[in-house]
Design a protein around this motif. Structure first.
Motif, PDB file in Angstrom:
ATOM      1  N   ARG A 186      44.872  34.427  -8.632  1.00 44.65           N
ATOM      2  CA  ARG A 186      45.015  33.099  -8.996  1.00 44.65           C
ATOM      3  C   ARG A 186      44.977  32.154  -7.754  1.00 44.65           C
ATOM      4  O   ARG A 186      45.004  30.919  -7.891  1.00 44.65           O
ATOM      5  CB  ARG A 186      46.267  32.974  -9.781  1.00 44.65           C
ATOM      6  CG  ARG A 186      46.361  33.567 -11.140  1.00 44.65           C
ATOM      7  CD  ARG A 186      47.637  33.357 -11.647  1.00 44.65           C
ATOM      8  NE  ARG A 186      48.430  34.476 -11.131  1.00 44.65           N
ATOM      9  CZ  ARG A 186      49.652  34.667 -11.399  1.00 44.65           C
ATOM     10  NH1 ARG A 186      50.245  34.012 -12.529  1.00 44.65           N
ATOM     11  NH2 ARG A 186      50.393  35.601 -10.933  1.00 44.65           N
ATOM     12  N   ASP A 233      46.056  38.014  -5.069  1.00 43.50           N
ATOM     13  CA  ASP A 233      46.433  37.350  -6.115  1.00 43.50           C
ATOM     14  C   ASP A 233      45.108  36.578  -6.700  1.00 43.50           C
ATOM     15  O   ASP A 233      44.650  35.656  -5.998  1.00 43.50           O
ATOM     16  CB  ASP A 233      47.549  36.323  -6.160  1.00 43.50           C
ATOM     17  CG  ASP A 233      48.202  35.869  -7.399  1.00 43.50           C
ATOM     18  OD1 ASP A 233      49.136  35.366  -7.397  1.00 43.50           O
ATOM     19  OD2 ASP A 233      47.273  35.928  -8.438  1.00 43.50           O
ATOM     20  N   ASP A 281      43.926  32.402 -16.390  1.00 41.97           N
ATOM     21  CA  ASP A 281      43.624  34.037 -16.482  1.00 41.97           C
ATOM     22  C   ASP A 281      43.366  34.049 -18.148  1.00 41.97           C
ATOM     23  O   ASP A 281      43.555  33.221 -18.973  1.00 41.97           O
ATOM     24  CB  ASP A 281      45.238  34.663 -16.604  1.00 41.97           C
ATOM     25  CG  ASP A 281      44.689  36.023 -16.290  1.00 41.97           C
ATOM     26  OD1 ASP A 281      43.529  36.464 -16.303  1.00 41.97           O
ATOM     27  OD2 ASP A 281      45.697  37.073 -16.283  1.00 41.97           O
ATOM     28  N   THR A 340      43.637  42.985 -18.355  1.00 43.98           N
ATOM     29  CA  THR A 340      44.018  41.977 -17.052  1.00 43.98           C
ATOM     30  C   THR A 340      44.896  42.918 -16.059  1.00 43.98           C
ATOM     31  O   THR A 340      46.151  43.401 -16.663  1.00 43.98           O
ATOM     32  CB  THR A 340      44.782  40.869 -17.434  1.00 43.98           C
ATOM     33  OG1 THR A 340      43.789  39.769 -18.356  1.00 43.98           O
ATOM     34  CG2 THR A 340      45.269  39.804 -16.205  1.00 43.98           C
ATOM     35  N   ASN A 370      49.400  46.423  -7.382  1.00 39.56           N
ATOM     36  CA  ASN A 370      48.809  45.078  -6.918  1.00 39.56           C
ATOM     37  C   ASN A 370      48.990  45.100  -5.547  1.00 39.56           C
ATOM     38  O   ASN A 370      49.905  45.530  -4.494  1.00 39.56           O
ATOM     39  CB  ASN A 370      50.329  44.021  -7.371  1.00 39.56           C
ATOM     40  CG  ASN A 370      50.056  42.856  -6.629  1.00 39.56           C
ATOM     41  OD1 ASN A 370      49.096  42.525  -5.862  1.00 39.56           O
ATOM     42  ND2 ASN A 370      50.795  41.782  -7.492  1.00 39.56           N
ATOM     43  N   TYR A 424      40.874  42.260 -12.984  1.00 38.42           N
ATOM     44  CA  TYR A 424      40.427  43.160 -14.377  1.00 38.42           C
ATOM     45  C   TYR A 424      40.044  44.535 -14.220  1.00 38.42           C
ATOM     46  O   TYR A 424      39.335  44.821 -12.973  1.00 38.42           O
ATOM     47  CB  TYR A 424      39.151  42.090 -15.008  1.00 38.42           C
ATOM     48  CG  TYR A 424      39.484  40.819 -15.266  1.00 38.42           C
ATOM     49  CD1 TYR A 424      40.596  40.188 -16.214  1.00 38.42           C
ATOM     50  CD2 TYR A 424      38.897  39.852 -14.404  1.00 38.42           C
ATOM     51  CE1 TYR A 424      40.916  38.982 -16.434  1.00 38.42           C
ATOM     52  CE2 TYR A 424      39.107  38.559 -14.685  1.00 38.42           C
ATOM     53  CZ  TYR A 424      40.124  38.040 -15.708  1.00 38.42           C
ATOM     54  OH  TYR A 424      40.442  36.790 -15.928  1.00 38.42           O
ATOM     55  N   TRP A 457      47.582  42.282 -13.514  1.00 39.26           N
ATOM     56  CA  TRP A 457      48.200  41.180 -12.966  1.00 39.26           C
ATOM     57  C   TRP A 457      48.101  41.173 -11.466  1.00 39.26           C
ATOM     58  O   TRP A 457      48.642  42.076 -10.971  1.00 39.26           O
ATOM     59  CB  TRP A 457      49.700  40.944 -13.358  1.00 39.26           C
ATOM     60  CG  TRP A 457      49.573  40.814 -14.954  1.00 39.26           C
ATOM     61  CD1 TRP A 457      49.716  41.748 -16.058  1.00 39.26           C
ATOM     62  CD2 TRP A 457      49.170  39.731 -15.740  1.00 39.26           C
ATOM     63  NE1 TRP A 457      49.580  41.111 -17.332  1.00 39.26           N
ATOM     64  CE2 TRP A 457      49.167  39.972 -16.973  1.00 39.26           C
ATOM     65  CE3 TRP A 457      48.632  38.273 -15.067  1.00 39.26           C
ATOM     66  CZ2 TRP A 457      48.941  38.738 -17.917  1.00 39.26           C
ATOM     67  CZ3 TRP A 457      48.223  37.228 -16.146  1.00 39.26           C
ATOM     68  CH2 TRP A 457      48.441  37.601 -17.437  1.00 39.26           C
ATOM     69  N   GLY A 458      47.979  40.207 -10.727  1.00 38.92           N
ATOM     70  CA  GLY A 458      47.814  39.893  -9.286  1.00 38.92           C
ATOM     71  C   GLY A 458      46.676  40.416  -8.591  1.00 38.92           C
ATOM     72  O   GLY A 458      46.546  40.494  -7.386  1.00 38.92           O
TER      73      GLY A 458
END
Length: 281
Positions: free
Chosen positions: A270, A268, A280, A228, A264, A234, A230-231
């Motif tokens: 998410r 995002d 996640d 993963t 990043n 994958y 983040w932000g």
């Protein structure tokens, strides 16, 4: 006048006769041969008598629900399944994906969108002289990374010589990641590149990543291969000894290799989308 052969045989399982009739009508006009069943036992009997190429399966069936039917269909042999679910049943949708459904469509839905989903799942599951694998999967022939071997023509994946039991979507996702080691992809990019869609619930990607980790990682809770970022999303990390074969597959399709460092870029994974996007894997 000679008629074209059907695009495939689809079994529609729904206890609502109106929904079943509409779905069957749209699929029929798209060139599919369609069988129908109103409950689980009927669906299993139909599938045993004439194996479908794909099943459109309502989650909420009387007696034997769609999850039980999906499990039983999988016991009979591999077959792509698209679940029909009520809009509020997020946990059931996730469970459906986790037990092997290839996709789901929430009610109320556009019948034309469902036809596109059916065509997409079938197109990506076909190879050889009567069909073609997705370009993302088929590009470059057999691939080897981190003990994983992908054979796109045979639709076969192994890890350390052991064959992996993968659904159509799991195979395509793993093949794509293996061919792009070190590159971080957003879930939107994976849905577009692997699923071929510019729309859809991104939690579909999250669930498939989780399922893949359970099949290719030594410890799915501490993944070493499918990371993963983040932000972002994958990334597939191949150990140096597996990747040191003299060429870099990350350059195979002209993508920006600079994304592989997991930076990043402000996107995002998410954000936006349907239920479950805040999750996640």
């Amino acid at each position: 006048m000679e008629q074209n052969p059907p695009a495939g045989r689809v079994l529609v399982v729904d206890d609502d006769p109106t929904v079943a009739e509409v779905v069957a009508g749209y699929l029929g006009r798209a060139g599919f041969a369609v069988d129908r069943a109103a409950d689980g036992p009927g669906a299993l009997a139909r599938a045993a008598a004439r194996r479908p190429d794909l099943v459109v399966l309502d989650l909420m069936l009387p007696g034997m629900d769609g999850l039980e039917v999906c499990r039983a269909l999988r016991d009979q042999g591999p077959v792509p399944v698209i679940m029909l679910t009520a809009r509020g049943d997020e946990e059931d949708r996730i469970l459906g994906l986790e037990i092997g459904a290839d996709d789901y469509v929430t009610k109320p839905f556009s019948p034309r969108e469902l036809v596109l989903r059916v065509e997409s799942v079938l197109r990506r599951g076909r190879t050889g002289p009567h069909g073609s694998a997705s370009s993302a999967t088929a590009r470059g022939g057999v691939a080897h990374r981190a003990g994983i071997t992908i054979d796109p023509l045979a639709r076969r994946a192994t890890r350390d010589g052991r064959e992996l039991a993968l659904t159509v979507r799991e195979f395509d996702l793993l093949a794509f990641l293996v061919r792009h080691p070190g590159v971080a992809f957003t879930r939107e990019e994976l849905m577009r590149e692997v699923w071929g869609w510019d729309f859809g619930d991104l939690s579909t990607v999250t669930v498939h990543v989780r399922r893949l980790r359970g099949k290719v990682e030594d410890d799915p809770a501490a993944p070493r291969l499918i990371q993963t970022v983040w932000g972002v999303g994958y990334r597939f990390d191949a150990p140096p000894e597996a990747a040191g074969n003299g060429h870099d597959e990350r350059r195979g399709d002209g993508r920006n290799e600079g994304r592989g460092g997991g930076r990043n870029d402000g996107r995002d994974e998410r954000r936006g989308g349907g239920p479950g996007r805040g999750r996640d894997a």
